[in-house]
Design a protein around this motif. Structure first.
Motif: not given
Length: 191
Positions: A132-136, A111-114
């Motif tokens: 960060t929990n971007k998946k769910h 995943y990217p640094k952000e």
């Protein structure tokens, strides 16, 4: 000025040294039977690797545990190599120090640094890596987090939220509708 206990332990240990392949290799044997092996670059004096081992329950030498440097991959016998093994794409955590700093590396993070956040927790005297929990997009629940330690391995477990369990159950229902390919038991005629 008091000498640190770590330095005292190193001084008290039985030591042997070897220079090989541009590295100074030092083996320490401590009074409690533990062993430590270190490798330093000859030109820079930089620590390249540090491994530990101790006696197993039967008194023999245990496996080396890497503290600093590249994790060593176990040599697999012909039978073991065909068994289930960990994916080579799983994250790998390692420590690799420089002359002036401690450094930790986690490989195989696509995943990217952000996505990552790294901070110092002064009260707990530790560094914390967060993602960060971007998946769910679900809130994290401290009650779902637990950990244990066994066989020199820290195991961290986070219980899946009910929303994830429901989505996975729906996926399994959909997958069951797909007709499986024949195992080869079908129309094979012998001659």
């Amino acid at each position: 000025m008091a000498v640190p206990s770590w330095l005292e332990r190193l001084r008290a240990a039985s030591k042997t040294a070897l220079v090989q392949d541009g590295k100074r290799k030092i083996h320490y044997l401590f009074e409690d039977g533990k062993e430590m092996a270190e490798e330093y670059e000859m030109k820079t004096g930089q620590l390249v690797s540090r491994k530990w081992r101790e006696k197993n329950t039967l008194g023999g030498s245990g496996k080396w545990q890497v503290e600093v440097g590249e994790p060593t991959s176990p040599l697999l016998g012909p039978l073991e190599s065909d068994l289930i093994k960990e994916s080579s794409s799983n994250p790998v955590f390692m420590r690799k120090d420089t002359l002036t700093s401690f450094q930790w590396r986690i490989r195989n993070l696509p995943y990217p640094k952000e996505v990552y956040s790294v901070s110092v927790e002064k009260e707990q005297r530790c560094c914390v890596i967060r993602t960060t929990n971007k998946k769910h997009d679900l809130p994290l629940d401290a009650a779902a987090l637990s950990f244990t330690h066994a066989n020199n391995t820290l195991i961290i477990t986070y219980q899946k939220p009910k929303e994830i369990l429901a989505a996975e159950e729906q996926l399994q229902k959909e997958l069951k509708k797909i007709k499986a390919a024949n195992n080869g038991d079908g129309d094979c005629k012998t001659q």
